[in-house]
Design a protein around this motif. Sequence first.
Motif, PDB file in Angstrom:
ATOM      1  N   HIS A   1       0.827  -1.206   0.000  1.00 37.80           N
ATOM      2  CA  HIS A   1       0.000   0.000   0.000  1.00 37.80           C
ATOM      3  C   HIS A   1       0.863   1.259   0.000  1.00 37.80           C
ATOM      4  O   HIS A   1       0.578   2.236  -0.720  1.00 37.80           O
ATOM      5  CB  HIS A   1      -0.925  -0.012   1.214  1.00 37.80           C
ATOM      6  CG  HIS A   1      -1.961   1.061   1.170  1.00 37.80           C
ATOM      7  ND1 HIS A   1      -2.766   1.346   2.253  1.00 37.80           N
ATOM      8  CD2 HIS A   1      -2.322   1.945   0.209  1.00 37.80           C
ATOM      9  CE1 HIS A   1      -3.583   2.339   1.935  1.00 37.80           C
ATOM     10  NE2 HIS A   1      -3.324   2.719   0.701  1.00 37.80           N
TER      11      HIS A   1
ATOM     12  N   CYS B   1       2.381   1.774  -3.566  1.00 39.50           N
ATOM     13  CA  CYS B   1       1.404   2.326  -4.508  1.00 39.50           C
ATOM     14  C   CYS B   1       1.150   3.805  -4.236  1.00 39.50           C
ATOM     15  O   CYS B   1       1.083   4.619  -5.175  1.00 39.50           O
ATOM     16  CB  CYS B   1       0.094   1.539  -4.422  1.00 39.50           C
ATOM     17  SG  CYS B   1       0.206  -0.170  -4.960  1.00 39.50           S
ATOM     18  N   HIS B   2       1.007   4.160  -2.974  1.00 41.03           N
ATOM     19  CA  HIS B   2       0.722   5.550  -2.626  1.00 41.03           C
ATOM     20  C   HIS B   2       1.898   6.459  -2.989  1.00 41.03           C
ATOM     21  O   HIS B   2       1.699   7.575  -3.507  1.00 41.03           O
ATOM     22  CB  HIS B   2       0.418   5.656  -1.135  1.00 41.03           C
ATOM     23  CG  HIS B   2       0.152   7.063  -0.676  1.00 41.03           C
ATOM     24  ND1 HIS B   2      -1.031   7.720  -0.941  1.00 41.03           N
ATOM     25  CD2 HIS B   2       0.935   7.935   0.021  1.00 41.03           C
ATOM     26  CE1 HIS B   2      -0.973   8.940  -0.430  1.00 41.03           C
ATOM     27  NE2 HIS B   2       0.203   9.094   0.161  1.00 41.03           N
TER      28      HIS B   2
ATOM     29  N   LEU C   1       4.252   6.007  -5.335  1.00 42.19           N
ATOM     30  CA  LEU C   1       4.386   6.148  -6.790  1.00 42.19           C
ATOM     31  C   LEU C   1       3.293   7.053  -7.358  1.00 42.19           C
ATOM     32  O   LEU C   1       3.557   7.871  -8.251  1.00 42.19           O
ATOM     33  CB  LEU C   1       4.348   4.771  -7.455  1.00 42.19           C
ATOM     34  CG  LEU C   1       5.508   3.823  -7.123  1.00 42.19           C
ATOM     35  CD1 LEU C   1       5.332   2.501  -7.846  1.00 42.19           C
ATOM     36  CD2 LEU C   1       6.845   4.456  -7.494  1.00 42.19           C
ATOM     37  N   ARG C   2       2.077   6.931  -6.850  1.00 39.62           N
ATOM     38  CA  ARG C   2       0.992   7.757  -7.359  1.00 39.62           C
ATOM     39  C   ARG C   2       1.149   9.217  -6.950  1.00 39.62           C
ATOM     40  O   ARG C   2       0.922  10.127  -7.748  1.00 39.62           O
ATOM     41  CB  ARG C   2      -0.350   7.227  -6.862  1.00 39.62           C
ATOM     42  CG  ARG C   2      -0.836   5.961  -7.545  1.00 39.62           C
ATOM     43  CD  ARG C   2      -2.311   5.761  -7.284  1.00 39.62           C
ATOM     44  NE  ARG C   2      -3.097   6.871  -7.808  1.00 39.62           N
ATOM     45  CZ  ARG C   2      -4.364   7.103  -7.496  1.00 39.62           C
ATOM     46  NH1 ARG C   2      -4.979   6.313  -6.636  1.00 39.62           N
ATOM     47  NH2 ARG C   2      -5.012   8.121  -8.028  1.00 39.62           N
TER      48      ARG C   2
ATOM     49  N   GLN D   1       4.037   0.591 -12.971  1.00 33.26           N
ATOM     50  CA  GLN D   1       3.380   1.873 -12.797  1.00 33.26           C
ATOM     51  C   GLN D   1       2.167   1.720 -11.885  1.00 33.26           C
ATOM     52  O   GLN D   1       1.515   0.669 -11.881  1.00 33.26           O
ATOM     53  CB  GLN D   1       2.961   2.451 -14.148  1.00 33.26           C
ATOM     54  CG  GLN D   1       1.976   1.607 -14.927  1.00 33.26           C
ATOM     55  CD  GLN D   1       1.715   2.173 -16.314  1.00 33.26           C
ATOM     56  OE1 GLN D   1       2.551   2.088 -17.206  1.00 33.26           O
ATOM     57  NE2 GLN D   1       0.554   2.770 -16.476  1.00 33.26           N
ATOM     58  N   PRO D   2       1.838   2.733 -11.113  1.00 37.27           N
ATOM     59  CA  PRO D   2       0.737   2.622 -10.153  1.00 37.27           C
ATOM     60  C   PRO D   2      -0.615   2.736 -10.842  1.00 37.27           C
ATOM     61  O   PRO D   2      -0.751   3.324 -11.913  1.00 37.27           O
ATOM     62  CB  PRO D   2       0.979   3.792  -9.203  1.00 37.27           C
ATOM     63  CG  PRO D   2       1.697   4.800 -10.036  1.00 37.27           C
ATOM     64  CD  PRO D   2       2.536   4.023 -10.998  1.00 37.27           C
ATOM     65  N   CYS D   3      -1.628   2.158 -10.199  1.00 42.31           N
ATOM     66  CA  CYS D   3      -3.012   2.214 -10.662  1.00 42.31           C
ATOM     67  C   CYS D   3      -3.843   2.995  -9.642  1.00 42.31           C
ATOM     68  O   CYS D   3      -3.445   3.149  -8.486  1.00 42.31           O
ATOM     69  CB  CYS D   3      -3.584   0.808 -10.841  1.00 42.31           C
ATOM     70  SG  CYS D   3      -2.721  -0.171 -12.074  1.00 42.31           S
TER      71      CYS D   3
ATOM     72  N   SER E   1      -3.203  -1.529  -6.613  1.00 38.74           N
ATOM     73  CA  SER E   1      -2.551  -2.480  -7.491  1.00 38.74           C
ATOM     74  C   SER E   1      -1.511  -1.739  -8.313  1.00 38.74           C
ATOM     75  O   SER E   1      -1.477  -0.507  -8.367  1.00 38.74           O
ATOM     76  CB  SER E   1      -3.567  -3.175  -8.411  1.00 38.74           C
ATOM     77  OG  SER E   1      -4.236  -2.225  -9.208  1.00 38.74           O
ATOM     78  N   LEU E   2      -0.660  -2.501  -8.971  1.00 44.67           N
ATOM     79  CA  LEU E   2       0.365  -1.976  -9.864  1.00 44.67           C
ATOM     80  C   LEU E   2       0.217  -2.648 -11.222  1.00 44.67           C
ATOM     81  O   LEU E   2      -0.328  -3.748 -11.339  1.00 44.67           O
ATOM     82  CB  LEU E   2       1.764  -2.228  -9.296  1.00 44.67           C
ATOM     83  CG  LEU E   2       2.075  -1.590  -7.940  1.00 44.67           C
ATOM     84  CD1 LEU E   2       3.419  -2.098  -7.422  1.00 44.67           C
ATOM     85  CD2 LEU E   2       2.079  -0.078  -8.046  1.00 44.67           C
TER      86      LEU E   2
END
Length: 564
Positions: A352, A355-356, A358-359, A389-391, A395-396
């Motif tokens: 988590h 993902c956070h 990268l976004r 790459q982040p979604c 998820s990635l």
Amino acid sequence: MDNRKRTAGSSSFRSLVFWSSSFSRQPARVLIVEALPPWWSEICKVLCDALDNFLSLACSLDGPCRIPLLSLYAISRQQECLLPFAQVRGNLARLHSCVEELRSIPGEGCIIGAARGSDLLHQTVLDSLQQFKQYMRHAGSSQACNNASVEVTVVTSQPGRSVVHQLETRLKDADLVSLRRLLVVQVCGAADSGQDTPSPEDTQAEDSLMLGTEVDLQQVENTVLAVETVFKSWLQEQGGDGEQLHLLLPSSSDNPIPVCVKCDTQERLISPALIPLTPSLGVKTESIRDFLPVFNSSSNQSPAPQKLRVIKVLRAEAVCESVLYGLPLLIRPTTCWKLDWDEMESNHSLFHALCHTLRSRDLFLLLQLEPDQRPPAGSSGVRSFYMLQPCPSLSLLLKPVVSRELLLPCSMPAAAQAPSPHAMQTIEGCLAQLDEEFVLNPVSLSSYLYQHLTNKGLVSQQRYPYRLQSSAAHKDWPQALEGPRNTVSRKQRQGRPVGSSSKVRATVAPMPSSTSPSSSSSSLLGPPPAKALRPALSFLSSRRAPAPTQQQEADDDDNSMTMQ
């Protein structure tokens, strides 16, 4: 080897259907190398290394034929043909030996005059054209080079504009019908920058070049990558006889004809699927089974997880989507039951946080696949790279990234000025006719795949016993299936009107019995009658059944009386 001679067992046999039309305009290639002192000693290693790299790729490519023929000349003290016209695919050993022969040409020796060198160069061009004509005359229609054209590339370290001017002057009265293009590639060293100033004669030659003559000039650096890029342009489709793509935009409501933007297509990379026997290139990403190693049933152990090492952090705006290929994979935190609860919760928190981060920072990660084991002796192994790459969700997204070896040249010029107001007004009017969506929802996109698969399955499905049986098929039934015909006398058939009641009762032809005569069911029912092979009714078949003959009507009457 010729692609048309490949067997059905090869992996490329399925592509033979469209090979005849794809890359059908590829010309034959002639490479002329000026190995003249003192420049040859500076570019010899770079040129031969780039040529070796390129040929190792071109000879191994599957799919459409991109280079049908190749010929190699060298000019040193004299003109020498190191390779007559030969096919490239599957011919690496022969081509490699020609490169080694080119590499062995000495870089020192007597320096010939400029007039002598230009005379040898233009004579080599004419000899290559004559050799191509003779080859095509003997090859005939069996040769894959359908358009009977050749492209000549001259690699030199001399000033490029002077070489172009000399070739234009000496070839202006020659027969250049089969010559599609003559390219002069000047390999420039660090000391050559700013020395190739055009003279008045060279300026006139450059002006004639702008008018569409057969000679082009390209200047590249003296590096393996730059020279290799020149050769890789041979792998791209050399069509150009017509536009390849039409973009249709909706026009205004009072004009039903759409606005058409005509385009050409260009490959950005060589698909790794066209390279056989190259593991770990990330060729398949269609499912998790293609990405993970194969389960070892003998040891009854789960496969070891693939290891992707993060090697770089990239800005999202600096990543070009054209260098990504294949289908993406969604990456989510594991739910493996073998992990205890604390480890699973800690792993979920780390995922988590990744993902956070990268976004929020708009970052991508570049990853490299770690090999499962050391490569065999004499091999450095093959590396594959991926982009993470982040979604918006937790998820990635994992996508394969092309490497240098598979990258094709692509020089797209930047727009120097704004488009014309009329063109802007036309395009803006076209886009105003379209509905705008804030989120792409694939559920709203129907490709009619279900209907296509249903129709295809129904057409190809065998419809026995409802389909009509031909007379030839009747003769193929085993004689054991034909029992004694139950008949009645002619007097019993006479006087009976011809009706359709007997035909209605036999709407489906009975299946031929496959049981042995010794079985109990066969002994009770008896052998199947021969009238079981009667064709089905016309309304149960896609074809119209022929009119019943007198013998068929008699068989129908026999069936009715037998059932009674």
